[in-house]
Design an enzyme around this catalytic site. Structure first.
Site, mmCIF file in Angstrom:
data_model
loop_
_atom_site.group_PDB
_atom_site.id
_atom_site.type_symbol
_atom_site.label_atom_id
_atom_site.label_comp_id
_atom_site.label_asym_id
_atom_site.label_seq_id
_atom_site.Cartn_x
_atom_site.Cartn_y
_atom_site.Cartn_z
ATOM 1 N N GLY A 84 39.058 -4.621 24.319
ATOM 2 C CA GLY A 84 38.670 -5.051 22.976
ATOM 3 C C GLY A 84 37.432 -5.916 22.894
ATOM 4 O O GLY A 84 36.648 -5.805 21.961
ATOM 5 N N THR B 60 48.364 -14.170 24.670
ATOM 6 C CA THR B 60 47.483 -13.676 25.724
ATOM 7 C C THR B 60 46.505 -14.759 26.160
ATOM 8 O O THR B 60 46.371 -15.058 27.343
ATOM 9 C CB THR B 60 46.671 -12.459 25.221
ATOM 10 O OG1 THR B 60 47.542 -11.564 24.555
ATOM 11 C CG2 THR B 60 45.977 -11.750 26.363
ATOM 12 N N LEU B 61 45.857 -15.359 25.187
ATOM 13 C CA LEU B 61 44.812 -16.338 25.478
ATOM 14 C C LEU B 61 45.344 -17.633 26.059
ATOM 15 O O LEU B 61 44.713 -18.202 26.951
ATOM 16 C CB LEU B 61 43.992 -16.638 24.220
ATOM 17 C CG LEU B 61 42.711 -15.823 24.071
ATOM 18 C CD1 LEU B 61 41.795 -16.040 25.262
ATOM 19 C CD2 LEU B 61 43.008 -14.344 23.969
ATOM 20 N N LYS C 180 43.354 -14.691 13.635
ATOM 21 C CA LYS C 180 44.428 -14.513 12.633
ATOM 22 C C LYS C 180 45.370 -15.707 12.760
ATOM 23 O O LYS C 180 46.436 -15.586 13.361
ATOM 24 C CB LYS C 180 45.217 -13.240 12.966
ATOM 25 C CG LYS C 180 44.688 -11.964 12.360
ATOM 26 C CD LYS C 180 45.783 -10.902 12.359
ATOM 27 C CE LYS C 180 45.481 -9.792 13.317
ATOM 28 N NZ LYS C 180 46.502 -8.715 13.329
ATOM 29 N N ASP D 50 45.523 -13.561 18.001
ATOM 30 C CA ASP D 50 46.578 -13.207 17.056
ATOM 31 C C ASP D 50 47.735 -14.195 17.258
ATOM 32 O O ASP D 50 47.688 -15.307 16.760
ATOM 33 C CB ASP D 50 46.960 -11.752 17.352
ATOM 34 C CG ASP D 50 47.949 -11.163 16.378
ATOM 35 O OD1 ASP D 50 47.994 -11.600 15.236
ATOM 36 O OD2 ASP D 50 48.689 -10.232 16.771
ATOM 37 N N SER D 51 48.743 -13.836 18.024
ATOM 38 C CA SER D 51 49.818 -14.791 18.309
ATOM 39 C C SER D 51 49.304 -15.907 19.215
ATOM 40 O O SER D 51 49.856 -16.997 19.235
ATOM 41 C CB SER D 51 50.984 -14.085 19.003
ATOM 42 O OG SER D 51 50.630 -13.729 20.325
ATOM 43 N N ASP E 132 41.408 -1.510 18.599
ATOM 44 C CA ASP E 132 41.956 -0.157 18.462
ATOM 45 C C ASP E 132 43.278 -0.122 17.705
ATOM 46 O O ASP E 132 43.987 -1.112 17.598
ATOM 47 C CB ASP E 132 42.220 0.433 19.856
ATOM 48 C CG ASP E 132 43.409 -0.247 20.535
ATOM 49 O OD1 ASP E 132 43.349 -1.468 20.754
ATOM 50 O OD2 ASP E 132 44.416 0.451 20.812
ATOM 51 N N ASP F 265 38.238 -10.222 21.501
ATOM 52 C CA ASP F 265 38.121 -9.554 20.204
ATOM 53 C C ASP F 265 38.860 -10.317 19.113
ATOM 54 O O ASP F 265 38.335 -10.555 18.043
ATOM 55 C CB ASP F 265 38.627 -8.098 20.290
ATOM 56 C CG ASP F 265 40.007 -7.967 20.939
ATOM 57 O OD1 ASP F 265 40.610 -8.991 21.328
ATOM 58 O OD2 ASP F 265 40.487 -6.824 21.063
ATOM 59 N N ARG G 83 37.890 2.106 18.343
ATOM 60 C CA ARG G 83 37.137 1.013 18.971
ATOM 61 C C ARG G 83 35.646 1.127 18.655
ATOM 62 O O ARG G 83 34.920 0.146 18.629
ATOM 63 C CB ARG G 83 37.316 1.036 20.495
ATOM 64 C CG ARG G 83 38.714 0.704 20.962
ATOM 65 C CD ARG G 83 38.710 0.471 22.462
ATOM 66 N NE ARG G 83 40.043 0.525 23.039
ATOM 67 C CZ ARG G 83 40.880 -0.518 23.101
ATOM 68 N NH1 ARG G 83 40.523 -1.672 22.599
ATOM 69 N NH2 ARG G 83 42.068 -0.394 23.653
HETATM 70 P P1 IMP Z 1 47.810 -12.100 20.943
HETATM 71 O O1 IMP Z 1 48.271 -12.270 22.356
HETATM 72 O O2 IMP Z 1 48.964 -11.839 20.008
HETATM 73 O O3 IMP Z 1 46.948 -13.238 20.437
HETATM 74 O O4 IMP Z 1 46.944 -10.786 20.824
HETATM 75 C C1 IMP Z 1 46.434 -10.193 21.934
HETATM 76 C C2 IMP Z 1 45.765 -8.882 21.698
HETATM 77 O O5 IMP Z 1 46.423 -8.116 20.709
HETATM 78 C C3 IMP Z 1 44.340 -8.968 21.195
HETATM 79 O O6 IMP Z 1 43.444 -9.287 22.214
HETATM 80 C C4 IMP Z 1 44.162 -7.540 20.703
HETATM 81 O O7 IMP Z 1 43.826 -6.701 21.762
HETATM 82 C C5 IMP Z 1 45.524 -7.199 20.150
HETATM 83 N N1 IMP Z 1 45.563 -7.339 18.677
HETATM 84 C C6 IMP Z 1 46.032 -8.363 17.947
HETATM 85 N N2 IMP Z 1 45.854 -8.149 16.635
HETATM 86 C C7 IMP Z 1 45.252 -6.948 16.523
HETATM 87 C C8 IMP Z 1 44.764 -6.171 15.409
HETATM 88 O O8 IMP Z 1 44.853 -6.537 14.220
HETATM 89 N N3 IMP Z 1 44.185 -4.980 15.735
HETATM 90 C C9 IMP Z 1 44.052 -4.521 17.005
HETATM 91 N N4 IMP Z 1 44.462 -5.227 18.074
HETATM 92 C C10 IMP Z 1 45.062 -6.425 17.834
HETATM 93 MG MG MG Z 2 42.135 -8.108 23.371
#
Ligand code: IMP
Ligand code: MG
Length: 180
Positions: A43, A106-107, A130, A102-103, A158, A99, A164
Site C-alpha cells: 500500500g 499494524t503500525l 482514519k 486505521d485501527s 486495494d 498508506d 491500487r
Molecule cells: P490497521 O492495522 O488497522 O491500522 O490497518 C492496516 C492496514 O489495513 C493498512 O496499512 C491498509 O493496508 C489496510 N487498510 C485499512 N483501511 C483500509 C481502507 O480503507 N482501504 C484499504 N486498505 C485499508
Molecule cells: Mg498498509
C-alpha cells in the site's frame, strides 16, 4: 468481492498538492541530514515514490511487507512480517511511509519493532488517517489527510488486490443487497 462502486474522495490534484507539502515539511525538518524511507508494502509504495521525489535531501529507501489482512475489509489484528528490511536502521533518520492508519494495530507493532533496531530517529508518515477506528495508540508525525470511517482505494490502497493503480483516492460504496 461485493457489488460496489468507487466514488472519488480526494482528487489526484489534491493528493499531489498535499504530498508536495509533506515533502517540503520533511525537507525543512530534516535539513542537513539524510533520511531513510521505509515503505510498508504494498500500500505505501505509490505514496513513497511520490513523496521521495519531493524531498530535497539525500534519501535512501527500503521496503518491508507485513500482513494483517485477508481479503476482508476489516483488520484481523494479526501482524506477520512477510518481507523484512534489507538494511539495518542503526544511526539512521528513519521515516516509515504508510498508506493508511486505521485501527493502528499494524503500525503500533511495527514501530516498536523498528525502535529496537536503534535508529537515530523514527518518524511515521501516513497518506491517510482514519482516527475513528483507532484501537492502538500510534504517534503520527506527518498525515496527508484525515478521513472518516469509509473504505478507500487507490494510490496504493486495494480492495481485494485491485484499484491500487487509481491515481486518486476513491471511496468504495457497496451497492448490492449483501453490502447493506
Ligand atoms: P490497521 O492495522 O488497522 O491500522 O490497518 C492496516 C492496514 O489495513 C493498512 O496499512 C491498509 O493496508 C489496510 N487498510 C485499512 N483501511 C483500509 C481502507 O480503507 N482501504 C484499504 N486498505 C485499508
Ligand atoms: Mg498498509
Amino acid at each position: 468481492m461485493l457489488e460496489h462502486e468507487v466514488k472519488v474522495l480526494l482528487t489526484e490534484q489534491e493528493v499531489d498538492k498535499r504530498i508536495q507539502e509533506i515533502g517540503d515539511a520533511i525537507t525543512r525538518d530534516f535539513a542537513g541530514k539524510q533520511v531513510h524511507l521505509v515503505c510498508v508494502l504494498k500500500g505505501g509504495s505509490f505514496f513513497m515514490c511520490e513523496l521521495a521525489k519531493r524531498i530535497n535531501l539525500p534519501v535512501s529507501l527500503d521496503f518491508m511487507s507485513v500482513s494483517s489482512y485477508g481479503s476482508d475489509t476489516k483488520s484481523s489484528g494479526v501482524v506477520k512480517i512477510v518481507k523484512d528490511l534489507d538494511e539495518p536502521l542503526q544511526g539512521k533518520n528513519v521515516i516509515v511511509v504508510e498508506d493508511i492508519v486505521d485501527s493502528g494495530r499494524t503500525l503500533s507493532y511495527l514501530m516498536e519493532m523498528l525502535k529496537d533496531r536503534k535508529p537515530e530517529s523514527l518518524t511515521l508518515c501516513t497518506l491517510l488517517d482514519k482516527p475513528d477506528r483507532r484501537v492502538c495508540d500510534v504517534d503520527v508525525k506527518y498525515t496527508g489527510f484525515t478521513i472518516p470511517d469509509v473504505f478507500v482505494v487507490g494510490y496504493g490502497l486495494d480492495y481485494d488486490q485491485i484499484y491500487r493503480n487509481l491515481p486518486y483516492i476513491g471511496e468504495v460504496v457497496f451497492t448490492g443487497e449483501e453490502g447493506k
